[in-house]
Design a protein around this motif. Structure first.
Motif, mmCIF file in Angstrom:
data_model
loop_
_atom_site.group_PDB
_atom_site.id
_atom_site.type_symbol
_atom_site.label_atom_id
_atom_site.label_comp_id
_atom_site.label_asym_id
_atom_site.label_seq_id
_atom_site.Cartn_x
_atom_site.Cartn_y
_atom_site.Cartn_z
ATOM 1 N N CYS A 23 0.269 -19.631 -12.156
ATOM 2 C CA CYS A 23 0.272 -19.110 -13.520
ATOM 3 C C CYS A 23 -0.586 -17.852 -13.544
ATOM 4 C CB CYS A 23 -0.302 -20.194 -14.439
ATOM 5 S SG CYS A 23 -0.329 -19.717 -16.165
ATOM 6 N N TYR A 24 -0.081 -16.788 -14.189
ATOM 7 C CA TYR A 24 -0.792 -15.516 -14.213
ATOM 8 C C TYR A 24 -1.665 -15.421 -15.455
ATOM 9 C CZ TYR A 24 2.551 -14.287 -10.580
ATOM 10 O OH TYR A 24 3.288 -14.269 -9.437
ATOM 11 N N LYS A 25 -2.777 -14.687 -15.304
ATOM 12 C CA LYS A 25 -3.696 -14.529 -16.445
ATOM 13 C C LYS A 25 -3.065 -13.671 -17.543
ATOM 14 C CE LYS A 25 -6.960 -16.771 -14.439
ATOM 15 N NZ LYS A 25 -7.017 -18.176 -14.797
ATOM 16 N N SER A 26 -2.364 -12.648 -17.099
ATOM 17 C CA SER A 26 -1.718 -11.787 -18.100
ATOM 18 C C SER A 26 -0.487 -11.143 -17.491
ATOM 19 C CB SER A 26 -2.678 -10.704 -18.585
ATOM 20 O OG SER A 26 -2.735 -9.652 -17.629
ATOM 21 N N LEU A 27 0.306 -10.541 -18.358
ATOM 22 C CA LEU A 27 1.540 -9.888 -17.924
ATOM 23 C C LEU A 27 1.283 -8.836 -16.851
ATOM 24 C CD1 LEU A 27 3.755 -9.141 -21.046
ATOM 25 C CD2 LEU A 27 4.441 -10.325 -18.951
ATOM 26 N N SER A 28 0.148 -8.123 -17.023
ATOM 27 C CA SER A 28 -0.106 -7.013 -16.101
ATOM 28 C C SER A 28 -0.394 -7.514 -14.688
ATOM 29 C CB SER A 28 -1.254 -6.143 -16.622
ATOM 30 O OG SER A 28 -2.317 -6.973 -17.014
ATOM 31 N N ASP A 29 -0.714 -8.803 -14.567
ATOM 32 C CA ASP A 29 -0.933 -9.367 -13.240
ATOM 33 C C ASP A 29 0.370 -9.576 -12.465
ATOM 34 O OD1 ASP A 29 -3.563 -9.391 -13.873
ATOM 35 O OD2 ASP A 29 -3.667 -11.550 -14.296
ATOM 36 N N VAL A 30 1.464 -9.564 -13.191
ATOM 37 C CA VAL A 30 2.747 -9.762 -12.514
ATOM 38 C C VAL A 30 3.137 -8.447 -11.853
ATOM 39 C CG1 VAL A 30 5.173 -10.402 -12.812
ATOM 40 C CG2 VAL A 30 3.422 -11.480 -14.227
ATOM 41 N N SER A 31 3.595 -8.551 -10.593
ATOM 42 C CA SER A 31 3.795 -7.308 -9.840
ATOM 43 C C SER A 31 5.127 -6.625 -10.143
ATOM 44 C CB SER A 31 3.698 -7.601 -8.338
ATOM 45 O OG SER A 31 4.695 -8.543 -8.006
ATOM 46 N N VAL A 32 6.083 -7.384 -10.631
ATOM 47 C CA VAL A 32 7.408 -6.779 -10.883
ATOM 48 C C VAL A 32 7.586 -6.479 -12.377
ATOM 49 C CG1 VAL A 32 8.469 -7.923 -8.912
ATOM 50 C CG2 VAL A 32 8.495 -9.033 -11.178
ATOM 51 N N ASP A 33 8.619 -5.737 -12.692
ATOM 52 C CA ASP A 33 8.966 -5.509 -14.096
ATOM 53 C C ASP A 33 9.483 -6.808 -14.706
ATOM 54 O OD1 ASP A 33 8.163 -2.959 -14.141
ATOM 55 O OD2 ASP A 33 10.170 -2.072 -14.439
ATOM 56 N N ILE A 34 9.242 -6.946 -16.007
ATOM 57 C CA ILE A 34 9.679 -8.155 -16.716
ATOM 58 C C ILE A 34 10.742 -7.744 -17.735
ATOM 59 C CG2 ILE A 34 8.948 -9.941 -18.348
ATOM 60 C CD1 ILE A 34 7.879 -10.412 -15.562
ATOM 61 N N ASP A 35 11.944 -8.289 -17.600
ATOM 62 C CA ASP A 35 13.028 -7.952 -18.546
ATOM 63 C C ASP A 35 12.800 -8.592 -19.914
ATOM 64 O OD1 ASP A 35 14.320 -6.563 -16.611
ATOM 65 O OD2 ASP A 35 15.818 -8.143 -16.176
ATOM 66 N N MET A 36 12.323 -9.824 -19.881
ATOM 67 C CA MET A 36 12.283 -10.578 -21.151
ATOM 68 C C MET A 36 11.060 -11.482 -21.181
ATOM 69 S SD MET A 36 13.152 -13.545 -22.914
ATOM 70 C CE MET A 36 14.408 -14.572 -22.193
ATOM 71 N N ILE A 37 10.407 -11.545 -22.351
ATOM 72 C CA ILE A 37 9.277 -12.471 -22.478
ATOM 73 C C ILE A 37 9.590 -13.546 -23.522
ATOM 74 C CG2 ILE A 37 7.471 -10.859 -21.744
ATOM 75 C CD1 ILE A 37 6.816 -10.459 -24.742
ATOM 76 N N VAL A 38 9.030 -14.726 -23.264
ATOM 77 C CA VAL A 38 9.165 -15.843 -24.199
ATOM 78 C C VAL A 38 7.772 -16.084 -24.760
ATOM 79 C CG1 VAL A 38 9.979 -18.201 -24.459
ATOM 80 C CG2 VAL A 38 10.852 -16.772 -22.597
ATOM 81 N N ILE A 39 7.593 -15.780 -26.048
ATOM 82 C CA ILE A 39 6.249 -15.864 -26.640
ATOM 83 C C ILE A 39 6.066 -17.237 -27.281
ATOM 84 C CG2 ILE A 39 4.635 -14.817 -28.277
ATOM 85 C CD1 ILE A 39 6.065 -12.182 -27.914
ATOM 86 N N CYS A 40 5.255 -18.073 -26.646
ATOM 87 C CA CYS A 40 5.034 -19.438 -27.149
ATOM 88 C C CYS A 40 3.745 -19.505 -27.955
ATOM 89 C CB CYS A 40 4.959 -20.414 -25.981
ATOM 90 S SG CYS A 40 6.360 -20.295 -24.867
ATOM 91 N N THR A 41 3.062 -18.410 -28.059
ATOM 92 C CA THR A 41 1.743 -18.373 -28.713
ATOM 93 C C THR A 41 1.909 -18.038 -30.204
ATOM 94 O OG1 THR A 41 1.620 -16.129 -27.886
ATOM 95 C CG2 THR A 41 0.486 -17.823 -26.601
#
Lengths: 698, 698
Positions: free
Chosen positions: B56-74
């Motif tokens: 599990c990543y701390k934040s989006l910026s920790d992910v190394s690839v581009d993200i097409d879509m996010i699912v916001i559960c917060t």
């Protein structure tokens, strides 16, 4: 014949006992499976010593005790000899599975059934069938039934009688239905459907009588049972075949039943508060609802509680479609609900509670209690789709919350309403059943069924004449139309408002009549041979002088002798012209089984295009006449429509009561009445028969 | 915004990934359970290193690839910052579960949604929700969905879009439904219901589009999709909330949708052949039927095959109630069936086969084949209640028999119709599904649903104008009624038959007009301030001489100045009196969303008491006008009713076409038209507008 010997026998013999598939084997299988104490059950088969490890007798005479009832699993040709043999053993009841009787429609079959009937009468044997599947008496644990179903406890309080064995089986196969009796009546010519119905209406173990009916053979017995049930408020739920022509034809070829006029059955059911359903699922679920709820509601109104907005919307719309009333909650309820629900919920009826409360039994109980205490609400509908396998734990908390509220003693019914069909989770179905909460089928059925509940509690037998003018004899087939003056004189004799009229046979009589009646006048040909007087130039209106009387007199005679030279002329009918009022049609049709049915509707397009009529069995009291009128869509035409006149409803109701009394008193000899039109005048000014034909049996 | 980035993303991040119950946990659980290859799914939660054993990543910026879509559960407050952050990672799609937006009905909520919408537009992010449950893309195995259901294979061809998450879940919980996509749209203000509908209509993996709809926000897009589906013959099945006032209110508080006029939706659906259903079960089962059958039937007719007489009767009667056609079998079929069935069976449609054939696959196949080959039959309905646990072996043989016939290549649909609700035996449901045989809910639903099938194949898009006169702007709120002569002149301009008329302002103009028009005349007050002219003594009929013209002229002015002294008078309207014809009412109401709706009905009680009207969206072609007229119960009044006149239907249809064209051309500025009455004359003699009011927007 004693129905108790058939349905509650002490000793039973199964003739043709076997272990093979088929009537003999399946009946034995059922008995072995379900009957707790087999010491009074005897298996008979000349070819076997044992059946399912129970001793088997070669013949009835080998049994040492008397036999109350025999179950004949063997073919048609063995039936009569067996009955004679059994009679000698004291037998007074029999079940016959064999077919090939009157249901075939052929002469041999009909004769065989006639012969069987005669024999049973002679031997005093109450016979179920032929062409039936037998019965189950769950109260006394008697199981002479030939169809196999999954084993489960089915003892309860629904009494089912069906002219289709398959429908018996279907209702046994439903998940949660519980019975006092299941009776597959078959052709029902010895012991009839009506006998069974009466038995179950009288039976104290039966709370709901559930019927699949193809036709009625004994109207008097039938009506008598309906009346008893109405007075005792015991629900009768009927699936009656024959809404369609194809359905009527099918009933005839299935059990040889004549389905009768469908609208007559609707009218009879209305009079006695019988609940008519339209398919097997609705029969099952309506019966089950009445079976499970602890008490009838006191108001025909509903609250709908749901866990989601989409489902709430479906309840609002579907409820509306079926005429289910969702009154607004009281102020007090609204205030309490606002405190209980999450801030984003808006309390309305139907109510979207949101899912949040359904994970806490106490919170759920609070909300339910609040709604149950609302004075506007008669019954609470809980929208929830209970599945077979539970994925969502909400039901744990909801069921606990419901139980809490029920056990506090709030006696309003609670009904669960799912949105999708499914076999319901067994554990929770049972839990809910035990506290009086039925689970209905999905919403389209559910709202139709809760509307039955509302209608049932709104029915008041005190408002009704619980009598039906059943003909005592019905052997007159030929009919004879009375002439207009004969018809009117007859109606006048029964107190109906008909204008003065004279039949005149020459000029001087015509002038004399004119003087007595006053102008303007109507003159019509008077002849029972001429039904459509206008078509032959036989009607003249608006005659205003002696001169016109004389010329019209001759004109009519000439017209008629030109158009209808062979007609027997009684003279010329002279009447004072009536002022035009609202035109109402009143008809009577004498149903071969249920006697005179009175029809009322507004004249012209109302009846002809929109079929906007009320039909009701004679005799009719004033309250019933009022209900008939209020049922008409065109009723508003009579009550000041668009600033128009208020018509004399009292006089119109009186007229309906009178024609129904006339029909009642003449139920054996009347064929038809057609009053068209009756003029209804403004309030206080009465009604008047403008034209009428009475057709009597001859 | 690109819907594909949302619905078909290559990389996904779940923000607020968790193992707890709730949006985050349940979404992760679903993904772990269903998504086959997790390498492109990233869980994000600053507080966790692992979620269900996945890093599990701390934040989006920790992910190394581009993200097409996010699912916001917060929660809501995190949504906008997350979108901004995601956008930097190349994100162009988002699912937002949080509520508290426009559905609350309060200002804060509405503002929050407005702000969210603006942000998404700016960032070019296609956003699903807020206040939604997410979606499942079964085709590409994408599962950002927050509700848990029992695990089973659900991949199929029904595309479901719902404004209720619970209804998505319900349809997932049904036993046998299979989807291409499930979309819980929530408030649907960024990506709208209309966007999703269009996506699924275009989607080649979607055979049926299934919709729970509370309201429409983009009529143009909506209509465009309906039109595409109509031409491609792709079934759209809609459960539209708002049949009832309470249902409309509920829709507003659920997703903030304005449900619109229910009758307008009915009219729109009729034009485009959309199937409207009334509850969740019907939505599910109708969609499922279209999903499973291999081919649409060629005729809207049915055969019904049953194993018992009681069930056959229910099919006959229930089918009749829902308007399902059971044509008679051909002679050839009857002869063959007589050979195949037991001697005591009588071959009719619906058919009681008796149970005997159902224990032999070959015999069953023979009878089925015989019926399938009957040229009168479009679809075969097999009446049989398949249970969860099979007690009766008949289904073994029946299923084998059905398979045999299907595999021979007979392409008529076969549909199984049970009589009781139940979870159906899994093995046989699957076997039947594989050969294209759907199992419907019990009979009341079933017959309603097969009637949808009949209607769907009878719909011909070639007969229809697939255009709807949607207003381009709708900002004019004030309305202004035209005076009678202005109204009539306008209608005349559009080719509608209106009599000559003059406005006269003094005696000499009146005499002049009388001479031009000829007698008898009608004179009426002409003033836009006076809508009910008769009420103020402003109408005089049957004027026959110059003298009467003059006296009437003054009389009307005096009457009006007495009753309505403040009215602005344009003069006196003079027209030649028209001969009376059949009175027809034609109205136009300009729906705020879907533009002018044309209403037709016969005058008087037909419209007022019986609400016997047809409503249809403009523009209307002649075939559509004919359908509108034929839908009226009172249609027969126009076609020689009881030996009466045949009226000029051609002229009436032309009139409907013309008024619809007028409404179409004025769709942005027209408010209402009320032609009451239009006189329709006997065949060949045309129609004429007797009275008309046009109300324009100002």
């Amino acid at each position: 014949m004693d129905l108790k010997k058939l349905l509650q026998p002490n000793t039973i013999a199964v003739i043709g006992a076997s272990e093979k598939e088929g009537f003999g084997g399946d009946t034995c299988r059922n008995i072995i499976e379900y009957v707790k104490d087999l010491k009074n059950t005897f298996f008979i088969n000349p070819k076997r010593d044992y059946v399912f490890n129970r001793p088997c007798y070669k013949s009835l005479s080998d049994v040492s005790v008397d036999i109350d009832m025999i179950v004949i699993c063997t073919p048609k040709k063995t039936v009569e000899p067996l009955l004679i043999e059994a009679s000698k053993k004291g037998c007074m009841g029999a079940v016959v599975f064999a077919s090939g009787y009157s249901e075939t429609g052929n002469e041999d079959g009909k004769k065989a059934e006639e012969s069987l009937k005669k024999l049973c009468k002679k031997l005093n044997i109450a016979l179920m069938g032929p062409n039936c599947a037998g019965f189950v008496n769950y109260i006394n644990n008697v199981y002479p039934f030939a169809f196999i179903s999954k084993k489960r406890d089915r003892k309860g309080n629904v009494g089912l009688i069906s002219q289709s064995g398959q429908i018996c089986l279907s209702l046994m196969e439903t998940q949660d239905m519980r019975f006092s009796y299941i009776i597959s009546a078959g052709n029902g010519n010895v012991i009839t459907m009506e006998d069974y119905i009466d038995f179950l209406v009288e039976d104290k173990n039966t709370k709901v009588v559930s019927i699949y009916l193809e036709g009625v053979k004994e109207p008097k017995k039938f009506i008598n049972s309906l009346k008893k049930a109405a007075v005792r408020r015991k629900p009768i739920v009927v699936l009656k075949a024959g809404r369609s022509e194809k359905g009527r034809k099918n009933a005839a070829s299935h059990t040889g039943s004549l389905a009768g006029s469908d609208k007559t059955f609707d009218a009879i059911f209305k009079k006695y508060g019988v609940i008519r359903v339209d398919d097997i699922e609705e029969l099952m679920a309506t019966s089950n609802m009445f079976s499970i709820i602890n008490k009838l509601p006191e108001k025909p109104t509903f609250a709908s509680m749901n866990l989601s907005g989409g489902e709430t919307g479906v309840c609002a719309d579907t409820g509306y479609t079926y005429g289910v009333q969702f009154p607004d909650f009281t102020e007090e309820t609204l205030i309490k609900l606002k405190e209980q629900l999450p801030s984003y919920a808006s309390p309305n009826n139907p109510l979207d509670m949101t899912a949040s409360l359904s994970y806490d039994a106490e919170l759920y109980a609070n909300a339910l209690r609040t709604i149950m205490n609302d004075e506007n609400i008669g019954t609470v509908l809980i929208g929830y789709t209970l599945l077979l396998e539970i994925a969502d734990p909400a039901i744990y908390y909801m069921a606990e919350g419901i139980k809490k509220v029920v056990e506090e003693g709030n006696s309003k019914p609670i009904i669960m309403l799912p949105f999708l069909e499914n076999t319901r989770n067994y554990e929770y179905t049972e839990k809910l059943r035990k506290i009086g909460v039925p689970i209905l089928p999905p919403s389209m059925y559910a709202f139709k069924i809760v509307k039955h509940l509302a209608d049932f509690i709104e029915y008041e037998y005190n408002d009704r004449t619980l009598k039906t003018a059943l003909p005592e004899y019905n052997n007159l087939q030929k009919t004879k139309a009375l002439s207009e003056i004969e018809s009117k004189n007859l109606l006048r004799k029964y107190g109906m408002p008909v204008g003065d009229a004279y039949i005149v046979k020459d000029e001087s009589e015509a002038l004399d009549a004119a003087q007595k009646l006053g102008y303007p006048l109507v003159m019509k040909i008077e002849s029972a041979d001429i039904l459509h007087k206008s078509d032959v130039g036989g009607v003249k209106l608006n005659i205003n002088s002696e001169k016109e009387v004389l010329s019209t007199y001759h004109e009519i005679l000439v017209n008629v002798s030109n158009h209808k030279p062979e007609a027997k002329i009684n003279g010329i009918l002279m009447e004072k012209m009536m002022p035009k009022g609202m035109e109402v049609i009143i008809g009577v049709n004498n149903d071969a089984q249920f006697g005179p049915m009175v029809l009322v509707g507004l004249g012209g397009v109302f009846v002809e295009i929109f079929k906007d009529v009320s039909l009701y069995p004679a005799p009719i009291n004033k309250a019933e006449a009022e209900k008939m009128l209020k049922k008409l869509k065109s009723y508003k035409m009579l009550t000041g429509y668009r600033g128009g006149l208020h018509y004399d409803l009292e006089a119109l109701k009186d007229m309906i009561v009178k024609i129904s009394n006339f029909a009642d008193k003449n139920k054996n000899v009347l064929s038809e009445v057609d009053i068209n039109p009756l003029f209804v005048y403004p309030e206080g000014s009465g009604v008047k028969v403008a034209d009428a034909v009475v057709i009597m049996k001859d």
